[in-house]
Design a protein around this motif. Sequence first.
Motif, short mmCIF file in Angstrom:
data_model
loop_
_atom_site.label_atom_id
_atom_site.label_comp_id
_atom_site.label_asym_id
_atom_site.label_seq_id
_atom_site.Cartn_x
_atom_site.Cartn_y
_atom_site.Cartn_z
N HIS A 32 0.63 -0.62 0.55
CA HIS A 32 0.03 -0.12 -0.43
C HIS A 32 1.05 0.81 -0.59
O HIS A 32 0.55 2.49 -0.61
CB HIS A 32 -0.92 0.23 1.09
CG HIS A 32 -2.16 1.59 1.45
ND1 HIS A 32 -2.67 2.12 0.37
CD2 HIS A 32 -1.57 2.08 2.53
CE1 HIS A 32 -2.96 2.85 0.92
NE2 HIS A 32 -2.19 2.84 2.13
N LEU A 33 2.02 1.06 0.83
CA LEU A 33 2.63 2.36 1.43
C LEU A 33 3.53 2.54 -0.53
O LEU A 33 3.89 3.76 -0.79
CB LEU A 33 3.26 2.31 2.11
CG LEU A 33 2.48 2.73 3.87
CD1 LEU A 33 3.62 2.54 4.92
CD2 LEU A 33 1.86 3.72 3.61
N SER A 34 4.49 1.58 -0.51
CA SER A 34 5.31 1.79 -2.48
C SER A 34 4.61 1.53 -3.27
O SER A 34 4.96 2.36 -3.88
CB SER A 34 5.97 0.54 -1.95
OG SER A 34 6.94 0.92 -0.15
N ASP A 35 3.59 0.55 -3.24
CA ASP A 35 2.75 0.87 -4.47
C ASP A 35 1.84 1.17 -5.27
O ASP A 35 0.72 1.46 -6.11
CB ASP A 35 3.06 -1.25 -4.99
CG ASP A 35 4.40 -1.91 -4.59
OD1 ASP A 35 5.21 -0.96 -5.10
OD2 ASP A 35 4.11 -2.22 -4.56
N ASN A 36 1.82 2.00 -3.32
CA ASN A 36 0.13 2.28 -4.05
C ASN A 36 -1.69 1.78 -4.22
O ASN A 36 -2.06 2.44 -4.99
CB ASN A 36 0.25 3.79 -4.34
CG ASN A 36 0.59 4.74 -4.38
OD1 ASN A 36 0.66 5.64 -3.01
ND2 ASN A 36 1.15 5.37 -5.78
N LYS A 37 -1.12 0.37 -3.53
CA LYS A 37 -2.05 -0.48 -3.33
C LYS A 37 -3.49 0.05 -2.89
O LYS A 37 -3.14 0.75 -1.93
CB LYS A 37 -1.62 -1.95 -3.77
CG LYS A 37 -0.73 -2.10 -5.15
CD LYS A 37 -0.18 -4.02 -4.92
CE LYS A 37 0.68 -3.94 -5.73
NZ LYS A 37 1.11 -5.76 -6.09
N PRO A 38 -4.59 -0.67 -3.31
CA PRO A 38 -5.33 -0.43 -2.13
C PRO A 38 -5.25 -1.10 -1.01
O PRO A 38 -4.59 -2.43 -0.42
CB PRO A 38 -6.76 -1.11 -2.85
CG PRO A 38 -6.80 -1.28 -3.96
CD PRO A 38 -5.07 -1.16 -4.35
N PRO A 39 -5.80 -0.43 0.11
CA PRO A 39 -4.94 -1.09 2.24
C PRO A 39 -6.07 -2.49 1.69
O PRO A 39 -5.94 -2.27 3.50
CB PRO A 39 -5.69 0.56 2.99
CG PRO A 39 -6.30 0.66 1.97
CD PRO A 39 -6.32 1.02 0.27
N ILE A 40 -6.64 -3.24 0.94
CA ILE A 40 -7.72 -3.81 1.80
C ILE A 40 -7.08 -5.11 2.60
O ILE A 40 -7.57 -5.25 3.94
CB ILE A 40 -8.20 -4.66 -0.08
CG1 ILE A 40 -9.06 -4.10 -0.58
CG2 ILE A 40 -8.83 -5.11 1.07
CD1 ILE A 40 -9.59 -4.09 -1.82
N VAL A 41 -5.59 -5.30 1.77
CA VAL A 41 -4.65 -6.99 2.66
C VAL A 41 -4.07 -6.20 3.54
O VAL A 41 -4.15 -6.94 4.59
CB VAL A 41 -3.60 -7.12 1.37
CG1 VAL A 41 -2.70 -8.24 2.25
CG2 VAL A 41 -4.31 -7.68 0.07
N MET A 42 -3.74 -4.87 3.13
CA MET A 42 -3.45 -4.52 4.94
C MET A 42 -4.22 -4.85 5.82
O MET A 42 -3.86 -4.53 7.46
CB MET A 42 -3.12 -3.39 4.71
CG MET A 42 -2.11 -2.46 6.34
SD MET A 42 -1.35 -0.63 5.69
CE MET A 42 -3.30 0.07 4.91
N ARG A 43 -6.13 -4.12 5.92
CA ARG A 43 -6.62 -4.19 6.95
C ARG A 43 -7.26 -5.17 7.33
O ARG A 43 -7.29 -5.85 8.16
CB ARG A 43 -8.13 -3.82 5.81
CG ARG A 43 -8.10 -1.40 5.45
CD ARG A 43 -7.70 -0.90 6.70
NE ARG A 43 -7.46 -1.22 8.21
CZ ARG A 43 -8.08 -0.72 8.92
NH1 ARG A 43 -7.21 -0.26 9.10
NH2 ARG A 43 -9.25 -1.18 10.22
#
Length: 456
Positions: free
Chosen positions: A54-65
């Motif tokens: 999420h922080l480096s690749d600007n992917k959605p924070p779904i997996v992080m959440r």
Amino acid sequence: MTRRIAWTLLILTSVLLVLAVVPLAVSLTAREHVAYRDSQRAATRVIAAAAEEHLSDNKPPIVMRQELDAAARAGDCAAVYDASGRLVASTPCKAAEGEEAEELVEAVLTGHEPEPPENEGRLLAAEPAGEVRRPAGAVVLARSAGPLDARIAAIWGWSAAIGVAGLTASAVLSVRLARWVGRPLSTLDASARRLGEGALGERAEVGAGPPEVRRLAATFNTMAARTEALVHGHRAVIADVSHQLRTPLAALRLRLDVLATGAEGDTAVELAAAQEEIARLSRMVDGLLAVARAEQTTPRPTAVRVGEVVDERVAAWSPVAEERGVRLAVVREGTAPTAALGEGHLEQVLDNLIANAVEASDSGGSITLGHGTIRGRIRVSVRDDGPGMTDEAKAVAFRRFGNPEARGTGLGLAVVHRLVTANGGTARLEDTPGGGLTVVLDLPLWVEDGHGQGGA
């Protein structure tokens, strides 16, 4: 002895248990700490990997959440920070936030290895999101220390239980071993003491204890049996000699008395000399028998009041001393002591000493008997002002016929010496100041347990 063996084994077992159990418990505790920390860091790295996307690749924070929710369901608190240290996302629990968490984040973002603190029963861990040198952010995970404390408590509890069980088993085995070894030795000691006190039929128990103790008891019984046979044999010889010698001597004396009744002149003189020799021979036989009995004495100590015995013997000998013009006196030093002696032995000793002193003293002389307690021993002295003894005579006076200057049979001091030493005492001869002889006796003191100090 039983207590010493038991305590020695117990202390040795305690030391071995401490040296074995405590290091093992410390090692297991350290391993639990490492394992718990490794598990916590692994969980933190999982969240950090999801946060990096999420922080480096600007992917959605779904997996992080999802990972944060999984950590919350596991009871952990987690927080994600970006490269500037700003909070991005966290679990509902706020334990991964605050000053300590910010310090960990700052250390991670600057490329340092942080020292995770423990915050109110929770352990904090921080991991970089991305490369260690240029992280895109940081993740802080707080986990309760309760499970770790429970495991450590269980480790020490089991260690303590093992130690107590081992110590209890060691105590039981130590006591049983000590009794197995010590009880037969105590019994043997009691048997030896009773044998020494004159119980010649005493025997030790052979069927208990280690093989070495059983062999010792068997050897003691053999020695006791031989001693009993030897003593009984000597007593029988003494009795036979007493009967076989005294009877013909008495008959010979009666015949000489009959012959002397009608004798005159030189015949009467010769018969009187023969009667004196017969009387001297009778006294010598009695003295030898007295020495033999003293040598075979195996006294059983009894409480003897020295002052009363001294007064009694002085009263008994006073008429004889007065007839010879000798004065008898008693000097008391301190309280009247109680000695541990065989029954009747002190009377026999004093009779011999007073008889010798009366025989050696001239008319107008004096004999003084003293008694007192000195350094845990009873001292009895018989002092006369007679001619005394030379050093050579004193050196051999306690032997049979040792004193060639003796007026009597020369056996009285031998009887005294053997009776005193058989009771655990000592006898010595000293010069009386101003002339004369002093006999000094050191006798064992009677104690409450029924035995003398340094007795027979």
